[in-house]
Design a protein around this motif. Structure first.
Motif, short mmCIF file in Angstrom:
data_model
loop_
_atom_site.label_atom_id
_atom_site.label_comp_id
_atom_site.label_asym_id
_atom_site.label_seq_id
_atom_site.Cartn_x
_atom_site.Cartn_y
_atom_site.Cartn_z
N GLU A 60 -18.56 10.50 34.68
CA GLU A 60 -18.76 9.14 34.19
C GLU A 60 -17.90 8.87 32.95
OE1 GLU A 60 -22.95 8.64 33.37
OE2 GLU A 60 -23.49 9.27 35.40
N ALA A 61 -17.87 9.83 32.03
CA ALA A 61 -17.09 9.65 30.79
C ALA A 61 -15.60 9.52 31.09
CB ALA A 61 -17.34 10.83 29.85
N LEU A 63 -14.25 8.50 33.89
CA LEU A 63 -14.03 7.22 34.55
C LEU A 63 -14.00 6.07 33.54
CD1 LEU A 63 -16.20 7.57 37.78
CD2 LEU A 63 -13.72 7.35 37.65
N LYS A 64 -14.89 6.12 32.56
CA LYS A 64 -14.88 5.10 31.51
C LYS A 64 -13.56 5.12 30.75
CE LYS A 64 -19.76 4.45 30.59
NZ LYS A 64 -20.84 4.45 29.64
N LEU A 65 -13.07 6.32 30.48
CA LEU A 65 -11.79 6.45 29.78
C LEU A 65 -10.68 5.80 30.59
CD1 LEU A 65 -10.24 7.64 27.34
CD2 LEU A 65 -9.89 9.70 28.72
N TRP A 66 -10.63 6.07 31.89
CA TRP A 66 -9.57 5.49 32.72
C TRP A 66 -9.69 3.97 32.80
CZ3 TRP A 66 -6.79 9.15 31.95
CH2 TRP A 66 -7.03 10.46 32.32
N ARG A 67 -10.92 3.49 32.88
CA ARG A 67 -11.11 2.03 32.99
C ARG A 67 -10.69 1.28 31.73
NH1 ARG A 67 -16.61 3.21 35.35
NH2 ARG A 67 -16.19 3.39 37.56
N MET A 68 -10.88 1.92 30.57
CA MET A 68 -10.56 1.21 29.34
C MET A 68 -9.18 1.55 28.80
SD MET A 68 -10.67 3.70 26.87
CE MET A 68 -10.59 2.60 25.52
N TRP A 72 -7.04 0.19 25.25
CA TRP A 72 -7.18 1.13 24.14
C TRP A 72 -6.50 0.58 22.89
CZ3 TRP A 72 -10.11 5.16 23.07
CH2 TRP A 72 -9.78 5.96 21.97
N TRP A 82 -13.90 9.40 20.75
CA TRP A 82 -14.46 8.36 21.61
C TRP A 82 -15.19 9.00 22.79
CZ3 TRP A 82 -13.86 6.84 26.68
CH2 TRP A 82 -14.34 5.57 27.01
N VAL A 86 -19.15 8.85 23.99
CA VAL A 86 -19.56 8.39 25.32
C VAL A 86 -20.46 9.43 25.97
CG1 VAL A 86 -18.69 7.91 27.66
CG2 VAL A 86 -17.57 6.86 25.69
N ALA A 90 -24.42 9.04 26.96
CA ALA A 90 -24.87 9.24 28.35
C ALA A 90 -25.94 10.33 28.40
CB ALA A 90 -23.68 9.60 29.23
#
Length: 195
Positions: A60-61, A63-68, A72, A82, A86, A90
């Motif tokens: 999950e962490a 994936l959040k990194l890739w999405r944002m 950045w 960061w 996260v 979680a």
């Protein structure tokens, strides 16, 4: 997995790699994933004490990194800081949900070429530490894990936990005292000499 030859991408810092990924550089994503996933997974495991849940949190962490990545903001925070935050958030959410139903932790077997006896002794030590960590209040556990297991400095821990350095020092000191008290009577059982 096929290992690609060493290139300039592997020498870049996390923030530079994240920005390259945001521009579509697949090699930067691969290098960043190989560099950060083990760190994130280990941190999640230490906070949760459950390998399967830790793997979910790590995924999950990342994936959040890739999405944002595309949004950045350079210089505001380190990528690792960061990510630690996260993961901590979680894990906190999962621990809160877990409190409604008491679960017994199931330990993963250790890998290694040590004798069965040595493996059992090490497993008992790891389990005892994890059990003692699990008994700590959430914030103390997080501070102790970040400082003494992850090896982070107090200013970085303060940023991750969103507290001041004095609070980190206090949480860490109280957590260490509680761990010592919890493990003190188990030295013989865990095979430790008087130290």
């Amino acid at each position: 997995m096929m290992q690609m030859p060493l290139d300039d991408t592997e020498t870049l810092g996390e923030e530079a790699l994240l920005l390259l990924f945001a521009r579509g550089d697949e090699r930067a994503a691969e290098v960043l994933t190989l560099r950060l996933t083990p760190v994130v997974l280990a941190h999640a495991y230490r906070l949760l004490g459950d390998r399967a849940e830790a793997e979910d949190v790590a995924q999950e962490a990342m994936l959040k990194l890739w999405r944002m990545a595309a949004s950045w903001r350079q210089g505001e925070a380190k990528v690792t800081t960061w990510l630690y935050r996260v993961v901590a958030n979680a894990c906190t959410d999962r621990l809160r949900k877990r409190r409604t139903v008491e679960l017994e932790a199931v330990a993963e077997p250790e890998d290694g070429a040590a004798s069965v006896e040595a493996q059992l002794q090490e497993r008992a030590r790891v389990d005892a530490l994890q059990e003692a960590l699990n008994a700590l209040p959430e914030r103390q556990r997080q501070a102790v894990v970040l400082r003494h297991i992850e090896g982070l400095a107090n200013p970085e821990i303060a940023a991750i936990m969103d507290v001041n350095i004095e609070a980190v020092e206090s949480l860490t000191a109280r957590g260490k005292r509680a761990l010592k008290a919890a493990l003190e009577g188990r030295k013989d059982e865990l095979g430790y000499e008087d130290d």
